[in-house]
Design an enzyme around this catalytic site. Structure first.
Site, PDB file in Angstrom:
ATOM      1  N   VAL A   1      -6.858  -5.977   2.247  1.00 47.55           N
ATOM      2  CA  VAL A   1      -6.191  -5.143   0.819  1.00 47.55           C
ATOM      3  C   VAL A   1      -5.351  -6.224   0.283  1.00 47.55           C
ATOM      4  O   VAL A   1      -4.511  -7.036   1.001  1.00 47.55           O
ATOM      5  CB  VAL A   1      -5.379  -4.095   1.264  1.00 47.55           C
ATOM      6  CG1 VAL A   1      -4.917  -3.299   0.012  1.00 47.55           C
ATOM      7  CG2 VAL A   1      -6.102  -3.275   2.199  1.00 47.55           C
TER       8      VAL A   1
ATOM      9  N   ILE B   1       0.773  -1.270  -0.095  1.00 47.37           N
ATOM     10  CA  ILE B   1       0.096  -0.113   0.089  1.00 47.37           C
ATOM     11  C   ILE B   1       0.842   1.247  -0.079  1.00 47.37           C
ATOM     12  O   ILE B   1       0.744   2.191  -0.731  1.00 47.37           O
ATOM     13  CB  ILE B   1      -0.960   0.087   1.149  1.00 47.37           C
ATOM     14  CG1 ILE B   1      -2.012  -1.352   1.310  1.00 47.37           C
ATOM     15  CG2 ILE B   1      -1.930   1.055   1.390  1.00 47.37           C
ATOM     16  CD1 ILE B   1      -2.810  -1.617   2.550  1.00 47.37           C
TER      17      ILE B   1
ATOM     18  N   ASN C   1       1.847   4.700   7.387  1.00 46.95           N
ATOM     19  CA  ASN C   1       1.327   3.610   6.706  1.00 46.95           C
ATOM     20  C   ASN C   1       2.004   2.207   7.086  1.00 46.95           C
ATOM     21  O   ASN C   1       1.555   1.123   7.308  1.00 46.95           O
ATOM     22  CB  ASN C   1       1.409   3.766   5.075  1.00 46.95           C
ATOM     23  CG  ASN C   1       1.236   2.342   4.682  1.00 46.95           C
ATOM     24  OD1 ASN C   1       0.385   1.837   4.103  1.00 46.95           O
ATOM     25  ND2 ASN C   1       2.587   1.767   4.024  1.00 46.95           N
TER      26      ASN C   1
ATOM     27  N   ASP D   1      13.486   2.494  11.076  1.00 46.99           N
ATOM     28  CA  ASP D   1      12.980   1.364  11.624  1.00 46.99           C
ATOM     29  C   ASP D   1      12.061   1.853  12.903  1.00 46.99           C
ATOM     30  O   ASP D   1      12.374   2.304  13.892  1.00 46.99           O
ATOM     31  CB  ASP D   1      14.075   0.321  12.101  1.00 46.99           C
ATOM     32  CG  ASP D   1      13.637  -1.017  12.735  1.00 46.99           C
ATOM     33  OD1 ASP D   1      12.151  -0.969  13.185  1.00 46.99           O
ATOM     34  OD2 ASP D   1      14.255  -2.050  13.060  1.00 46.99           O
TER      35      ASP D   1
ATOM     36  N   LYS E   1      -3.802  -1.418  16.325  1.00 43.36           N
ATOM     37  CA  LYS E   1      -4.807  -0.632  15.679  1.00 43.36           C
ATOM     38  C   LYS E   1      -5.716  -0.143  16.247  1.00 43.36           C
ATOM     39  O   LYS E   1      -5.919   1.062  15.951  1.00 43.36           O
ATOM     40  CB  LYS E   1      -5.245  -1.484  14.383  1.00 43.36           C
ATOM     41  CG  LYS E   1      -4.078  -2.109  13.443  1.00 43.36           C
ATOM     42  CD  LYS E   1      -3.318  -0.850  12.603  1.00 43.36           C
ATOM     43  CE  LYS E   1      -2.453  -1.544  11.478  1.00 43.36           C
ATOM     44  NZ  LYS E   1      -1.815  -0.441  10.830  1.00 43.36           N
TER      45      LYS E   1
ATOM     46  N   TYR F   1      -2.385  -7.577  16.531  1.00 48.63           N
ATOM     47  CA  TYR F   1      -2.458  -6.562  15.473  1.00 48.63           C
ATOM     48  C   TYR F   1      -3.674  -5.518  15.891  1.00 48.63           C
ATOM     49  O   TYR F   1      -3.563  -4.411  15.849  1.00 48.63           O
ATOM     50  CB  TYR F   1      -2.727  -7.266  14.049  1.00 48.63           C
ATOM     51  CG  TYR F   1      -3.063  -6.484  13.167  1.00 48.63           C
ATOM     52  CD1 TYR F   1      -2.032  -5.752  12.501  1.00 48.63           C
ATOM     53  CD2 TYR F   1      -4.279  -6.515  12.430  1.00 48.63           C
ATOM     54  CE1 TYR F   1      -2.150  -5.043  11.507  1.00 48.63           C
ATOM     55  CE2 TYR F   1      -4.324  -5.684  11.129  1.00 48.63           C
ATOM     56  CZ  TYR F   1      -3.400  -4.918  10.915  1.00 48.63           C
ATOM     57  OH  TYR F   1      -3.527  -4.215   9.633  1.00 48.63           O
TER      58      TYR F   1
ATOM     59  N   ARG G   1      12.579   0.250   6.130  1.00 47.87           N
ATOM     60  CA  ARG G   1      13.793  -0.667   6.399  1.00 47.87           C
ATOM     61  C   ARG G   1      14.511  -0.658   5.525  1.00 47.87           C
ATOM     62  O   ARG G   1      15.798  -0.564   5.395  1.00 47.87           O
ATOM     63  CB  ARG G   1      13.679  -1.627   7.596  1.00 47.87           C
ATOM     64  CG  ARG G   1      13.238  -1.576   8.903  1.00 47.87           C
ATOM     65  CD  ARG G   1      12.650  -2.726   9.637  1.00 47.87           C
ATOM     66  NE  ARG G   1      11.735  -3.058   8.888  1.00 47.87           N
ATOM     67  CZ  ARG G   1      11.204  -4.546   9.016  1.00 47.87           C
ATOM     68  NH1 ARG G   1      11.452  -5.177  10.257  1.00 47.87           N
ATOM     69  NH2 ARG G   1      10.362  -5.051   8.055  1.00 47.87           N
TER      70      ARG G   1
HETATM   71  N1  LIG Z   1      -3.112  -5.759   3.609  1.00 49.54           N
HETATM   72  C1  LIG Z   1      -4.018  -5.584   4.253  1.00 49.54           C
HETATM   73  O1  LIG Z   1      -5.022  -6.512   4.145  1.00 49.54           O
HETATM   74  C2  LIG Z   1      -4.377  -4.557   5.242  1.00 49.54           C
HETATM   75  C3  LIG Z   1      -5.570  -4.183   5.648  1.00 49.54           C
HETATM   76  C4  LIG Z   1      -5.728  -3.159   6.700  1.00 49.54           C
HETATM   77  C5  LIG Z   1      -4.755  -2.428   6.946  1.00 49.54           C
HETATM   78  N2  LIG Z   1      -3.550  -2.412   6.346  1.00 49.54           N
HETATM   79  C6  LIG Z   1      -2.446  -1.839   6.864  1.00 49.54           C
HETATM   80  O2  LIG Z   1      -1.825  -0.893   5.767  1.00 49.54           O
HETATM   81  C7  LIG Z   1      -0.480  -0.689   6.029  1.00 49.54           C
HETATM   82  C8  LIG Z   1       0.334  -1.476   4.955  1.00 49.54           C
HETATM   83  O3  LIG Z   1       0.224  -2.870   4.754  1.00 49.54           O
HETATM   84  P1  LIG Z   1       0.707  -3.593   3.538  1.00 49.54           P
HETATM   85  O4  LIG Z   1      -0.600  -4.365   3.269  1.00 49.54           O
HETATM   86  O5  LIG Z   1       0.924  -2.520   2.462  1.00 49.54           O
HETATM   87  O6  LIG Z   1       1.933  -4.310   4.365  1.00 49.54           O
HETATM   88  P2  LIG Z   1       3.196  -4.926   3.474  1.00 49.54           P
HETATM   89  O7  LIG Z   1       2.931  -5.208   2.184  1.00 49.54           O
HETATM   90  O8  LIG Z   1       3.627  -5.887   4.609  1.00 49.54           O
HETATM   91  O9  LIG Z   1       4.086  -3.879   3.799  1.00 49.54           O
HETATM   92  C9  LIG Z   1       4.394  -3.207   5.033  1.00 49.54           C
HETATM   93  C10 LIG Z   1       5.383  -1.891   4.943  1.00 49.54           C
HETATM   94  O10 LIG Z   1       5.654  -1.549   6.171  1.00 49.54           O
HETATM   95  C11 LIG Z   1       7.201  -1.344   6.287  1.00 49.54           C
HETATM   96  N3  LIG Z   1       7.587  -1.863   7.792  1.00 49.54           N
HETATM   97  C12 LIG Z   1       7.401  -3.057   8.324  1.00 49.54           C
HETATM   98  N4  LIG Z   1       8.011  -3.019   9.698  1.00 49.54           N
HETATM   99  C13 LIG Z   1       8.683  -1.631   9.464  1.00 49.54           C
HETATM  100  C14 LIG Z   1       9.338  -1.228  10.653  1.00 49.54           C
HETATM  101  N5  LIG Z   1       9.806  -1.717  11.724  1.00 49.54           N
HETATM  102  N6  LIG Z   1       9.941   0.118  10.468  1.00 49.54           N
HETATM  103  C15 LIG Z   1       9.767   0.653   9.271  1.00 49.54           C
HETATM  104  N7  LIG Z   1       8.843   0.398   8.197  1.00 49.54           N
HETATM  105  C16 LIG Z   1       8.451  -1.204   8.714  1.00 49.54           C
HETATM  106  C17 LIG Z   1       7.558  -2.402   5.345  1.00 49.54           C
HETATM  107  O11 LIG Z   1       8.961  -1.916   5.047  1.00 49.54           O
HETATM  108  P3  LIG Z   1      10.269  -2.878   5.603  1.00 49.54           P
HETATM  109  O12 LIG Z   1      10.073  -4.167   5.624  1.00 49.54           O
HETATM  110  O13 LIG Z   1      11.141  -2.379   4.307  1.00 49.54           O
HETATM  111  O14 LIG Z   1      10.668  -2.120   6.796  1.00 49.54           O
HETATM  112  C18 LIG Z   1       6.539  -2.379   4.387  1.00 49.54           C
HETATM  113  O15 LIG Z   1       6.949  -1.356   3.288  1.00 49.54           O
HETATM  114  C19 LIG Z   1      -0.004  -1.343   7.480  1.00 49.54           C
HETATM  115  O16 LIG Z   1      -0.213  -0.429   8.246  1.00 49.54           O
HETATM  116  C20 LIG Z   1      -1.301  -2.555   7.517  1.00 49.54           C
HETATM  117  O17 LIG Z   1      -1.574  -2.858   8.771  1.00 49.54           O
HETATM  118  C21 LIG Z   1      -3.143  -3.758   5.545  1.00 49.54           C
END
Ligand SMILES: NC(=O)c1ccc[n+]([C@@H]2O[C@H](COP(=O)([O-])OP(=O)(O)OC[C@H]3O[C@@H](n4cnc5c(N)ncnc54)[C@H](OP(=O)(O)O)[C@@H]3O)[C@@H](O)[C@H]2O)c1
Length: 272
Positions: A199, A16, A91, A61, A160, A156, A36
């Site tokens: 998502v 996202i 995000n 981080d 949230k 989680y 990171r």
């Molecule tokens: N996918 C879903 O179904 C969904 C639904 C509702 C809400 N969300 C929320 O939307 C947001 C993005 O989710 P996504 O689905 O895109 O997840 P994703 O594909 O797993 O991406 C997560 C992002 O967060 C970064 N991240 C993780 N740990 C981190 C840390 N310690 N420090 C800095 N950056 C960190 C990761 O980058 P690095 O690993 O490079 O650090 C990555 O860029 C999240 O907050 C998630 O909870 C997701």
């Protein structure tokens, strides 16, 4: 030409966050991509610059206060050239599933650090400048798990819910005149929350893989299972979340809580 506004997008290395960075770059923001994995954010920043946009990469981080402090210091150093951060997009996030009574302290702590304290530290650092300038947007990507409970993801959900609660309070407080900022200065600052249901992103791909491993379902069945959990029966597209973020960054309306459930139209409500 008016100088570009600077938007900080955390978790911009994939999923996202990467879509949010692409979308804001198209709206002419200077986008700072933070995560990171510096290799991934640098590659995306380069792709955006090659397409004529303005973008840079930053390592952070969010589970480490020292790393957050160095990232903020880099942002401050770049301020003279690139201007202040006018949009903060919190995000980045993690989601690891485990049964309620087998969720470790360490897992709860880690979810709280990345999903709540990290965003909170960035808000605390960047909000004063926004209040002083009388304008700014803070958009927090929470989740439907910040509004309702889901089984097997108590850490989680707790993190949230904490983020949503904190943002509700922040939005209410910036509506009240304080010693630090007059009412008119505060009038230009907004704290929004975006709550998507499932998502289609790498985070979901991990959940699909775990479900396949645990239940022997096929990839298609596991994917349909998650889509069926969304009220619309469809997964949310990351580009739809990005579109909502772009609207919130450019809009003047009051602070909002936005729910996306996979239907074509997100539900916007004033946050309270
Ligand atoms: N996918 C879903 O179904 C969904 C639904 C509702 C809400 N969300 C929320 O939307 C947001 C993005 O989710 P996504 O689905 O895109 O997840 P994703 O594909 O797993 O991406 C997560 C992002 O967060 C970064 N991240 C993780 N740990 C981190 C840390 N310690 N420090 C800095 N950056 C960190 C990761 O980058 P690095 O690993 O490079 O650090 C990555 O860029 C999240 O907050 C998630 O909870 C997701």
């Amino acid at each position: 030409m008016a100088p570009r506004e600077r938007a900080l997008v955390t978790g911009a290395s994939r999923g996202i966050g990467a879509d949010i960075a692409r979308r804001l770059a198209r709206s002419d923001y200077h986008v700072v991509l933070a995560a990171r994995n510096l290799g991934a954010t640098q590659a995306l920043a380069e792709e955006l610059r090659a397409a004529g946009a303005s973008a840079s990469a930053l390592t952070v981080d969010l589970s480490k206060p020292d790393s957050i402090a160095s990232a903020l210091e880099s942002l401050r150093r770049a301020e003279a050239q690139e201007g202040p951060v006018s949009c903060l997009i919190n995000n980045a996030g993690i989601a690891v599933s485990s049964p309620l009574l087998r969720t470790s302290d360490e897992s709860v702590r880690r979810h709280m650090e990345v999903n709540f304290h990290g965003p909170r530290h960035l808000i605390e650092a960047l909000l004063p400048g926004m209040l002083e300038r009388g304008s700014g947007r803070i958009v927090n990507i929470a989740s439907s798990a910040g509004l309702i409970g889901y089984p097997y993801v108590s850490a989680y959900c707790a993190s949230k819910h904490a983020l949503v609660g904190y943002c509700r309070a922040a939005a209410a407080e910036i509506g009240v005149p304080s010693k630090e900022a007059s009412k008119s200065e505060q009038a230009g600052v907004r704290v929004h929350v975006v709550c998507p249901h499932y998502v289609d992103s790498p985070m979901l791909a991990e959940s699909i893989a775990r479900l396949m491993e645990k239940t022997g379902r096929s990839a298609e069945q596991a994917r349909s299972f998650f889509a069926a959990q969304n009220p619309s029966g469809k997964l949310v597209g990351p580009e739809q979340v990005a579109e909502v973020v772009a609207d919130l960054c450019s809009g003047d309306g009051v602070s909002q809580i936005v729910e996306l459930d996979g239907a074509p139209t997100p539900v916007f409500r004033p946050i309270s």
